[in-house]
Design a protein around this motif. Sequence first.
Motif, PDB file in Angstrom:
ATOM      1  N   LYS A   1     139.814 -44.671  94.497  1.00 37.06           N
ATOM      2  CA  LYS A   1     141.020 -45.133  93.802  1.00 37.06           C
ATOM      3  C   LYS A   1     141.576 -44.042  92.895  1.00 37.06           C
ATOM      4  O   LYS A   1     142.769 -44.018  92.622  1.00 37.06           O
ATOM      5  CB  LYS A   1     140.717 -46.395  92.987  1.00 37.06           C
ATOM      6  N   TRP A   2     140.715 -43.191  92.397  1.00 35.70           N
ATOM      7  CA  TRP A   2     141.155 -42.065  91.557  1.00 35.70           C
ATOM      8  C   TRP A   2     140.548 -40.789  92.106  1.00 35.70           C
ATOM      9  O   TRP A   2     139.350 -40.550  91.989  1.00 35.70           O
ATOM     10  CB  TRP A   2     140.735 -42.275  90.106  1.00 35.70           C
ATOM     11  N   VAL A   3     141.368 -39.975  92.749  1.00 36.91           N
ATOM     12  CA  VAL A   3     140.919 -38.723  93.348  1.00 36.91           C
ATOM     13  C   VAL A   3     141.763 -37.589  92.751  1.00 36.91           C
ATOM     14  O   VAL A   3     142.895 -37.355  93.171  1.00 36.91           O
ATOM     15  CB  VAL A   3     141.060 -38.737  94.885  1.00 36.91           C
ATOM     16  N   PRO A   4     141.249 -36.896  91.737  1.00 38.69           N
ATOM     17  CA  PRO A   4     142.017 -35.817  91.113  1.00 38.69           C
ATOM     18  C   PRO A   4     142.213 -34.633  92.049  1.00 38.69           C
ATOM     19  O   PRO A   4     141.406 -34.387  92.940  1.00 38.69           O
ATOM     20  CB  PRO A   4     141.164 -35.431  89.895  1.00 38.69           C
ATOM     21  N   HIS A   5     143.305 -33.889  91.834  1.00 32.02           N
ATOM     22  CA  HIS A   5     143.587 -32.666  92.589  1.00 32.02           C
ATOM     23  C   HIS A   5     143.147 -31.475  91.740  1.00 32.02           C
ATOM     24  O   HIS A   5     143.615 -31.310  90.607  1.00 32.02           O
ATOM     25  CB  HIS A   5     145.082 -32.545  92.897  1.00 32.02           C
ATOM     26  N   LEU A   6     142.258 -30.656  92.264  1.00 36.16           N
ATOM     27  CA  LEU A   6     141.775 -29.475  91.556  1.00 36.16           C
ATOM     28  C   LEU A   6     142.278 -28.218  92.266  1.00 36.16           C
ATOM     29  O   LEU A   6     142.108 -28.067  93.473  1.00 36.16           O
ATOM     30  CB  LEU A   6     140.241 -29.449  91.521  1.00 36.16           C
ATOM     31  N   TYR A   7     142.896 -27.325  91.504  1.00 38.79           N
ATOM     32  CA  TYR A   7     143.424 -26.078  92.036  1.00 38.79           C
ATOM     33  C   TYR A   7     142.557 -24.938  91.498  1.00 38.79           C
ATOM     34  O   TYR A   7     142.557 -24.657  90.298  1.00 38.79           O
ATOM     35  CB  TYR A   7     144.887 -25.900  91.628  1.00 38.79           C
TER      36      TYR A   7
ATOM     37  N   ALA B   1     140.661 -44.169  84.148  1.00 38.64           N
ATOM     38  CA  ALA B   1     140.173 -44.699  85.426  1.00 38.64           C
ATOM     39  C   ALA B   1     139.035 -45.695  85.206  1.00 38.64           C
ATOM     40  O   ALA B   1     138.911 -46.676  85.940  1.00 38.64           O
ATOM     41  CB  ALA B   1     139.721 -43.560  86.332  1.00 38.64           C
ATOM     42  N   LYS B   2     138.214 -45.448  84.192  1.00 40.52           N
ATOM     43  CA  LYS B   2     137.142 -46.385  83.867  1.00 40.52           C
ATOM     44  C   LYS B   2     137.697 -47.733  83.436  1.00 40.52           C
ATOM     45  O   LYS B   2     137.016 -48.758  83.544  1.00 40.52           O
ATOM     46  CB  LYS B   2     136.251 -45.803  82.771  1.00 40.52           C
ATOM     47  N   GLU B   3     138.938 -47.733  82.936  1.00 42.55           N
ATOM     48  CA  GLU B   3     139.585 -48.974  82.518  1.00 42.55           C
ATOM     49  C   GLU B   3     140.414 -49.589  83.648  1.00 42.55           C
ATOM     50  O   GLU B   3     141.120 -50.577  83.446  1.00 42.55           O
ATOM     51  CB  GLU B   3     140.481 -48.714  81.307  1.00 42.55           C
ATOM     52  N   GLY B   4     140.323 -48.975  84.834  1.00 43.09           N
ATOM     53  CA  GLY B   4     141.072 -49.491  85.975  1.00 43.09           C
ATOM     54  C   GLY B   4     142.506 -49.010  86.035  1.00 43.09           C
ATOM     55  O   GLY B   4     143.323 -49.557  86.766  1.00 43.09           O
ATOM     56  N   ILE B   5     142.834 -47.954  85.254  1.00 41.66           N
ATOM     57  CA  ILE B   5     144.181 -47.378  85.259  1.00 41.66           C
ATOM     58  C   ILE B   5     144.103 -46.036  85.972  1.00 41.66           C
ATOM     59  O   ILE B   5     143.547 -45.075  85.437  1.00 41.66           O
ATOM     60  CB  ILE B   5     144.717 -47.204  83.822  1.00 41.66           C
ATOM     61  N   TYR B   6     144.653 -45.968  87.176  1.00 43.22           N
ATOM     62  CA  TYR B   6     144.514 -44.771  88.016  1.00 43.22           C
ATOM     63  C   TYR B   6     145.816 -43.969  88.007  1.00 43.22           C
ATOM     64  O   TYR B   6     146.839 -44.432  88.491  1.00 43.22           O
ATOM     65  CB  TYR B   6     144.135 -45.172  89.441  1.00 43.22           C
ATOM     66  N   VAL B   7     145.741 -42.775  87.421  1.00 43.41           N
ATOM     67  CA  VAL B   7     146.913 -41.921  87.241  1.00 43.41           C
ATOM     68  C   VAL B   7     146.762 -40.663  88.094  1.00 43.41           C
ATOM     69  O   VAL B   7     145.687 -40.054  88.142  1.00 43.41           O
ATOM     70  CB  VAL B   7     147.082 -41.542  85.751  1.00 43.41           C
ATOM     71  N   ASP B   8     147.834 -40.270  88.775  1.00 44.05           N
ATOM     72  CA  ASP B   8     147.846 -39.046  89.563  1.00 44.05           C
ATOM     73  C   ASP B   8     147.496 -37.862  88.656  1.00 44.05           C
ATOM     74  O   ASP B   8     148.142 -37.658  87.613  1.00 44.05           O
ATOM     75  CB  ASP B   8     149.245 -38.867  90.172  1.00 44.05           C
ATOM     76  N   THR B   9     146.476 -37.089  89.036  1.00 40.31           N
ATOM     77  CA  THR B   9     145.924 -36.051  88.160  1.00 40.31           C
ATOM     78  C   THR B   9     145.882 -34.708  88.877  1.00 40.31           C
ATOM     79  O   THR B   9     145.359 -34.611  89.985  1.00 40.31           O
ATOM     80  CB  THR B   9     144.506 -36.442  87.702  1.00 40.31           C
ATOM     81  N   HIS B  10     146.423 -33.665  88.216  1.00 39.75           N
ATOM     82  CA  HIS B  10     146.478 -32.324  88.800  1.00 39.75           C
ATOM     83  C   HIS B  10     145.890 -31.331  87.799  1.00 39.75           C
ATOM     84  O   HIS B  10     146.401 -31.185  86.682  1.00 39.75           O
ATOM     85  CB  HIS B  10     147.914 -31.954  89.168  1.00 39.75           C
ATOM     86  N   LEU B  11     144.831 -30.642  88.219  1.00 42.10           N
ATOM     87  CA  LEU B  11     144.065 -29.771  87.331  1.00 42.10           C
ATOM     88  C   LEU B  11     144.081 -28.340  87.857  1.00 42.10           C
ATOM     89  O   LEU B  11     143.519 -28.055  88.920  1.00 42.10           O
ATOM     90  CB  LEU B  11     142.620 -30.273  87.239  1.00 42.10           C
ATOM     91  N   PHE B  12     144.716 -27.440  87.120  1.00 43.28           N
ATOM     92  CA  PHE B  12     144.839 -26.046  87.523  1.00 43.28           C
ATOM     93  C   PHE B  12     143.812 -25.196  86.771  1.00 43.28           C
ATOM     94  O   PHE B  12     143.800 -25.177  85.544  1.00 43.28           O
ATOM     95  CB  PHE B  12     146.253 -25.534  87.240  1.00 43.28           C
ATOM     96  N   ASN B  13     142.923 -24.524  87.518  1.00 45.23           N
ATOM     97  CA  ASN B  13     141.872 -23.687  86.929  1.00 45.23           C
ATOM     98  C   ASN B  13     141.082 -24.447  85.856  1.00 45.23           C
ATOM     99  O   ASN B  13     140.947 -23.981  84.722  1.00 45.23           O
ATOM    100  CB  ASN B  13     142.462 -22.404  86.325  1.00 45.23           C
ATOM    101  N   PRO B  14     140.543 -25.629  86.199  1.00 44.09           N
ATOM    102  CA  PRO B  14     139.794 -26.411  85.201  1.00 44.09           C
ATOM    103  C   PRO B  14     138.494 -25.731  84.832  1.00 44.09           C
ATOM    104  O   PRO B  14     137.833 -25.120  85.685  1.00 44.09           O
ATOM    105  CB  PRO B  14     139.533 -27.739  85.931  1.00 44.09           C
TER     106      PRO B  14
END
Length: 365
Positions: free
Chosen positions: A270-276, A207-220
Motif C-alpha cells: 500500500k505504501w511503496v516509496p520511490h528511491l533515487y 503509513a502506520k496510521e493508514g495514510i499512504y502518501v506518494d513518496t519520492h526520495l532522492f539520494n536518501p
Amino acid sequence: MAKREAEEITKEVVLIEKEAAHPYAFDVSGPRNLSSPNWRDLISSSWKDTTYKRTVIACFIQAVYLLELDRQENRTKENALAAKWWVPFKYKLAQTLIDERDGSIFGAILEWDRSAALADYIFIRPSGAPRAVLALRGTLLKSPTIRRDIEDDLRFLAWESLKGSVRFKIALEALKSVADRYGSSNVCIAGHSLGAGFALQVGKTLAKEGIYVDTHLFNPPSVSLAMSFKNIGEKAGFVWKRFKSMLPTSSGTQVSNDEGEKTLGVGLGKWVPHLYVNNSDYICCSYTDPDGTEENNAGKENVGPKTGQMAAKLITVKSKGKQKFLEAHGLEQWWSDDLELQLAVHNSRLINKQLKSLYSLPPPH
C-alpha cells in the motif's frame, strides 16, 4: 527627471541580466526540452510519464534550496530565484516550513495553481498531477543554517532516526494537514539527502496510521553508526546460530518460525516509496545492497515482493564510470537529459530494515 528614469531602467536591466546568468537560475541549470503543461495535458497527461514526474519533483526540491538561499541573500520578489522552479509547472507556493531554531527554510508546500492553469486553457488538473507537494531540502553548507543542518545529519548518523528533530514534527504536521485537506492520494512528499531522510520517516509514520502518501526520495541517507553496530551484532548472532545448529538438540525444543513469518505482510504494497540512488554516492549506495533473497526484477515495474519481504521502487543511475561525490550526490543529475536509469522493485537489506516495523503486527497484550 528623464535621466534618473533612464538610470533606474538601466539598473533593472543589469539586475535582470545578472540574475539570469546566476548558476542556479532555472534557465541556466534547469531541465532542457521540458514543456510546460498545456491544453494537451487534458488528453494525455505529462504527469503519467515517470521521467516528467521525476524531473518536476526534483525541481520542486531545488526550489526549496533556493528559497533558503534567497532568504540568506535578501533577494526581493523581483530577483528571487526560487519561484522560477515551480511557476513553469503551474504550481504556487502555499507554505514555507521554517526551523524555529535559526529561522531557516527547510521545506515548502507547493499547490496546483488553478489560476495560472486556466490562463493556458488547462481547465482541470492533469491526471497524476498532485494537488499539493511537500518538498524538503538537504544540507546547505552556508553559515546561517549549517549548524542546524549538521546537527540533524549527526542525529541520523548516531541514531538512524530524525524523530527527535523539530523539523520532523513540523514536516509531519504539515503533511497531515494537506492530506486531510486534499486526500492522501492527491498529495506527494519528496526530499533530497537529509530531506529525503525526513521524507522517509514522515511518510512511514503516516503509513502506520493508514495514510499512504506518494513518496519520492532522492539520494536518501543510508549510512549510520547505529546501523554499523547493528550489522556487527547481526554477524555475531549469525555465527552463534550456526554454532548452535551444529549442537545436538531434542525435537521438542525446536521452535517454529512460522508465527514470526505471519506477522509480516500487513498492508504490504500500500505504501511503496520511490528511491533515487547513485551507486557512486556513498551516502545512499547501501540501499542497493541485496538481502540475499531477491530475484532480478530490473525493468519489471509491476513485480511485487514475496511474503515477508518489504519493497520500494528503486531507481538507480546506470554506471558512468567513476564519479565525483558532489556529482553523484547532486540533485541536478535527476533532471539531466542524458540520464540513464534502471528501475526495479527492490528488496534490499536496508529497505527491509526501514520498512519492517511498518508491516509488522503489534505485539499481543
